[in-house]
Design a protein around this motif. Structure first.
Motif, PDB file in Angstrom:
ATOM      1  N   LEU A  99      22.532  36.585  -2.860  1.00  0.00           N
ATOM      2  CA  LEU A  99      23.086  36.430  -1.519  1.00  0.00           C
ATOM      3  C   LEU A  99      24.516  36.962  -1.411  1.00  0.00           C
ATOM      4  O   LEU A  99      25.098  36.980  -0.345  1.00  0.00           O
ATOM      5  CB  LEU A  99      23.050  34.958  -1.086  1.00  0.00           C
ATOM      6  N   LYS A 149      20.802  35.975   6.715  1.00  0.00           N
ATOM      7  CA  LYS A 149      20.650  34.974   5.662  1.00  0.00           C
ATOM      8  C   LYS A 149      21.951  34.863   4.853  1.00  0.00           C
ATOM      9  O   LYS A 149      22.357  33.784   4.450  1.00  0.00           O
ATOM     10  CB  LYS A 149      19.503  35.394   4.750  1.00  0.00           C
ATOM     11  N   GLN A 167      24.784  32.662   6.155  1.00  0.00           N
ATOM     12  CA  GLN A 167      24.660  31.203   6.005  1.00  0.00           C
ATOM     13  C   GLN A 167      25.424  30.678   4.795  1.00  0.00           C
ATOM     14  O   GLN A 167      25.702  29.504   4.703  1.00  0.00           O
ATOM     15  CB  GLN A 167      23.195  30.815   5.831  1.00  0.00           C
TER      16      GLN A 167
END
Ligand code: GDP
Ligand code: ZN
Length: 295
Positions: free
Chosen positions: A225, A291, A294
């Motif tokens: 991420l 995503k 977040q």
């Protein structure tokens, strides 16, 4: 007022090593309200109370922190690898090194089982990439003293694939450490239990050691991420080439005029390191932007 390092946390108690002894501390109520959870490795101040107990007052600023294991202020990640069974996958080394680099934690590569398999290629890869790299045999004792000197006085986390010799090396570094091989995890309450306790140990050379879970779970969750364009800065040997690529924003994957790729071709950057970079970059690219935000 006392000051020390949290060596162990258990059932609401924090065991603080102040250099002389282990003081059993309770956290004050403010830690519960502030959502500030003391971690093993935290430098803290405390008010001494009767008979080796105390009350935690404050957590001093953290140098870094990891989630798995939950530990703070690691100076040095000691990565144990091996060219003999179980052979270490360099990608797994590069992944944890990248995490450590991103958090300002130095990495040291220790290639164990040198008596069985002198893994010269692995050694050269990390030496060339700019890491302190050691050839070690926990069996014959080769390189153990040099490793001990390199970790002396530092707060270290040991990691490596299972069976690579972490317990054996700790025993070789400190003969009365008293770990049976394969016992590190059990002693720290892992393996058989699902909760992951981490505990610090002081060695005679002044090193403070945390045993960590294997590579597979070492804080790698959610790693993909991270923004892909930040990854390049966690491969230290890329640094001299990053502003020499032909195009701005070069991903260093297969671009024309990429100085990193040229350095790989010329042998200045180890090929397997670049392969790991590409793999991590592609994993990061696959994550949709929404995503990532977040995090
Ligand atoms: P850990 O799972 O990483 O803690 O690995 P262990 O320390 O339990 O070692 C796994 C096995 O490898 C044991 O049988 C050790 O005796 C053996 N071993 C560890 N280091 C060496 C080494 O340097 N040379 C040889 N020949 N065997 C080793
Ligand atoms: Zn490039």
């Amino acid at each position: 007022m006392g000051e020390g390092i949290i060596f162990k946390a258990l059932s609401g108690f924090y065991y603080v090593d102040d250099g002389q002894r282990l003081v059993t501390c309770r956290a004050r109520g403010k830690f519960r309200h502030k959502k500030e959870t003391p971690l093993v490795g935290d430098r803290v101040t405390f008010t001494p109370l009767e008979e080796g107990t105390g009350a935690l007052d404050a957590i001093l600023p953290r140098k870094n922190e990891f989630q798995r294991p939950a530990v703070a202020n690691i100076d040095l990640l000691v990565i144990i690898a091996s060219g003999a069974v179980p052979v270490t996958d360099p990608f797994l080394i590069d992944r944890v090194v990248s995490i450590a680099e991103g958090r300002g934690c130095e990495s040291l590569i220790c290639i164990n089982k040198w008596d069985l398999e002198p893994a010269e290629d692995l050694y050269e890869t990390y030496r060339k990439a700019g890491f302190a790299t050691f050839r070690v045999s926990a069996e014959t004792g080769e390189g153990v003293e040099a490793l001990g000197q390199a970790i002396a006085g530092k707060v270290c986390a040991f990691t490596g694939n299972s069976g690579v010799g972490k317990s054996s090396i700790l025993n070789a570094l400190e003969p009365d450490f008293g770990l049976a091989t394969g016992e590190v995890s059990d002693r720290l309450g892992r393996g058989r239990h699902t909760t992951r306790h981490v505990e610090l140990f002081r060695l005679k050379n002044g090193a403070i050691v945390a045993d960590t879970p294997g590579f597979s779970s070492f804080d790698t969750e959610g790693m993909e991420l991270r923004a892909p364009q930040e990854l390049q800065y966690t491969f230290r040997e890329f640094a001299p080439y990053l502003d020499q690529c032909r195009f701005q924003g070069c991903a260093h994957v297969k671009e024309k005029g990429c100085a990193v790729l040229e350095a790989v071709k010329a042998g200045a950057i180890p090929r397997s390191r670049h392969e790991s970079y590409v793999r991590l970059y592609q994993q990061a690219k696959e994550v949709p932007e929404w995503k990532r935000r977040q995090m």
